[in-house]
Design a protein around this motif. Structure first.
Motif, mmCIF file in Angstrom:
data_model
loop_
_atom_site.group_PDB
_atom_site.id
_atom_site.type_symbol
_atom_site.label_atom_id
_atom_site.label_comp_id
_atom_site.label_asym_id
_atom_site.label_seq_id
_atom_site.Cartn_x
_atom_site.Cartn_y
_atom_site.Cartn_z
ATOM 1 N N ASN A 302 0.826 -1.218 0.000
ATOM 2 C CA ASN A 302 0.000 0.000 0.000
ATOM 3 C C ASN A 302 0.857 1.262 0.000
ATOM 4 O O ASN A 302 0.493 2.273 -0.613
ATOM 5 N N GLN A 303 2.001 1.199 0.688
ATOM 6 C CA GLN A 303 2.847 2.389 0.803
ATOM 7 C C GLN A 303 3.403 2.825 -0.541
ATOM 8 O O GLN A 303 3.627 4.019 -0.774
ATOM 9 N N LYS A 304 3.609 1.885 -1.419
ATOM 10 C CA LYS A 304 4.128 2.233 -2.744
ATOM 11 C C LYS A 304 3.111 3.017 -3.574
ATOM 12 O O LYS A 304 3.463 3.589 -4.605
ATOM 13 N N GLN A 305 1.869 3.046 -3.107
ATOM 14 C CA GLN A 305 0.828 3.786 -3.810
ATOM 15 C C GLN A 305 0.548 5.154 -3.194
ATOM 16 O O GLN A 305 -0.192 5.948 -3.759
ATOM 17 N N VAL A 306 1.159 5.425 -2.037
ATOM 18 C CA VAL A 306 0.847 6.655 -1.303
ATOM 19 C C VAL A 306 1.235 7.902 -2.091
ATOM 20 O O VAL A 306 0.466 8.873 -2.169
ATOM 21 N N LEU A 307 2.410 7.909 -2.686
ATOM 22 C CA LEU A 307 2.858 9.090 -3.425
ATOM 23 C C LEU A 307 1.930 9.361 -4.607
ATOM 24 O O LEU A 307 1.580 10.519 -4.877
ATOM 25 N N GLY A 308 1.539 8.297 -5.303
ATOM 26 C CA GLY A 308 0.608 8.465 -6.417
ATOM 27 C C GLY A 308 -0.720 9.043 -5.960
ATOM 28 O O GLY A 308 -1.299 9.909 -6.628
ATOM 29 N N LYS A 309 -1.209 8.593 -4.820
ATOM 30 C CA LYS A 309 -2.480 9.113 -4.288
ATOM 31 C C LYS A 309 -2.378 10.592 -3.942
ATOM 32 O O LYS A 309 -3.324 11.362 -4.151
ATOM 33 N N LYS A 310 -1.220 11.002 -3.405
ATOM 34 C CA LYS A 310 -1.028 12.419 -3.086
ATOM 35 C C LYS A 310 -1.038 13.266 -4.359
ATOM 36 O O LYS A 310 -1.586 14.374 -4.391
#
Length: 459
Positions: A302-310
């Motif tokens: 999930n953490q690898k998707q955090v930057l994309g979500k931001k």
């Protein structure tokens, strides 16, 4: 001492070169003729700081050689290191086919006594499997004059600092048997590692299974610390807390310490993801459920998707017409390793939404081209929207925002005035928390870190 290294990948090449540097006569075997040709011609197939110098020096003085001749490699070394790959199988377990193939060759060609050292990261019980394979080959040959002992000696090398880690280890873990043959092997291994213990004793002797388990336990613990901090960082963003302040606060406790407490956009590489999965698989074989490690893996995915979500929260779901600069492709600094790199997840997310991206990495550009061509083999139109640039500042020209994925030193002190003038919008999404939010605010830069939205919340 005469040493054979089976496998010239990351672990094998570092191990062979460093043991040769200490005066041993080392022969490295690899079945990949192209890789052996590169090494024999003075090249290095991997990027590891300082390794090229050691390899070149010891090739020149004759202490380090490379071959594809299996029989010659078995004949050479009294000690045979198995340092081949153990990639994850479909079910998450470690694939031992290359380890057991190496064992089979040792049994097929050995004459006399051999110490066989498992250097590859392998699950508990692998030494027993290696022993059975070698014994079966010896029985088939009726080679009663041959004896051997299998020793576990897991590696604890960090990519980007592997030479230093090997030459100045914080610990040397060795698992051996206590029968007569095992004690003979132990004496030879102790002699091999004596140079590392002159200042203080660094060797931890234990049974073979415990040594195999220690490697997995160490990587699982480090991965757990990373995922724990990343989960707290995501909560910190919600409640207006600065995770860096928290890191200093808890890291000052000697029971916790400061290492591996940095929040970011997820861990990658060949070790942590693979080893966490392999340990979980071992647990299932014994009807155990490692709940913490399952969570560690899930949090990291999930953490690898955090930057994309931001980025999506800031620019919208449709990113067509938006152009971004991305700094850092490798999974960590000082390596060109793209395995399980967070950059690959972010690129797929942004490109699937129509963005164009200029990317830079100090050493991983060629490897990135190769890996990303495979990632987007079925989507060439998305791959075509990636531009590779040789200078990090060139990537920022007319970009809507700068995205930082790998914490290379070269990215830590950019010319912020130039950065602001080249970016279409003065916005940074910092996946590794390289910069201070207050400093960025003072410079007029909109800053999005991981777990550092306290200033945004305060507004």
């Amino acid at each position: 001492m005469k040493i054979t290294i089976i496998g010239t990948g990351y672990v094998g090449l570092v191990t062979g070169a460093c043991l040769a540097e200490l005066g041993n006569d080392v022969l490295c075997l690899d079945l990949d003729a192209n890789k052996v040709a590169i090494l024999n011609n003075g090249g290095i197939p991997i990027h590891e700081p300082g390794l090229d110098v050691i390899v070149a020096a010891n090739r020149a003085n004759g202490r380090l050689k490379f071959t594809t001749d299996v029989a010659a490699s078995v004949a050479h070394g009294d000690i045979q290191f198995i340092a081949v790959g153990t990639p994850p199988d479909e079910d998450g377990s470690a694939d031992l086919q290359y380890v057991l193939a190496a064992a089979k060759n040792i049994g097929k060609y050995m004459q006399g006594f051999k110490v066989v050292i498992d250097k590859s990261t392998v699950p508990v019980g692998t030494a027993e499997k290696v022993s059975k394979v070698i014994a079966a080959e010896l029985s088939q040959r009726n080679a009663k004059e041959c004896s051997f002992s299998v020793v576990s000696n897991p590696e604890f090398l960090k990519e980007g600092a592997a030479v230093e880690d090997f030459m100045r280890p914080d610990r040397i873990v060795i698992g051996s048997d206590n029968d007569a043959v095992g004690l003979h092997a132990k004496a030879l291994v102790k002699q091999l590692y004596t140079p590392f213990n002159r200042n203080r004793e660094r060797t931890y002797w234990m049974d073979v299974r415990s040594a195999e388990f220690t490697k997995y336990a160490a990587n699982a613990m480090l991965a757990t610390r990373i995922s724990f901090m990343n989960e707290l960082a995501n909560l910190a963003d919600c409640v207006g807390v600065d995770i860096e302040a928290v890191r200093h606060g808890i890291g000052s406790d000697p029971r916790i310490g400061h290492s591996f407490l940095y929040a970011g956009c997820g861990y990658g590489g060949s070790c942590f993801p693979k080893d966490v999965q392999a340990l979980e698989r071992t647990a299932r074989e014994y009807d155990q459920d490692l709940l913490i490690l399952r969570a560690v893996e899930s949090v990291n995915d999930n953490q690898k998707q955090v930057l994309g979500k931001k980025i999506i929260a800031r620019f919208g779901e449709n990113l067509a017409g938006h152009h971004f600069a991305l700094w850092g492709l490798a999974f960590k600094p000082n390596t060109d390793d793209m395995r399980a790199a967070s950059s690959r997840v972010l690129l797929r997310e942004l490109l699937s939404r129509g963005a164009t991206i200029s990317v830079h990495d100090p050493v991983a550009m060629d490897e990135a081209r190769r890996v990303l061509a495979l990632d987007f083999a079925d989507q060439p139109e998305q791959l075509a929207r990636i531009t590779y640039v040789s200078n990090p500042m060139d990537a920022t020209n007319k970009a809507d925002a700068l995205l930082i994925v790998t914490e290379w030193k070269a990215y830590r002190s950019p010319d912020f005035s130039q950065l602001k003038s080249q970016l279409k919008n003065p916005i940074i999404f910092d996946g590794r928390n390289l910069f201070d939010p207050q400093d960025m605010t003072d410079l007029g830069i909109e800053y999005h870190g991981i777990g550092r939205s306290v200033l945004t919340q305060a507004k």
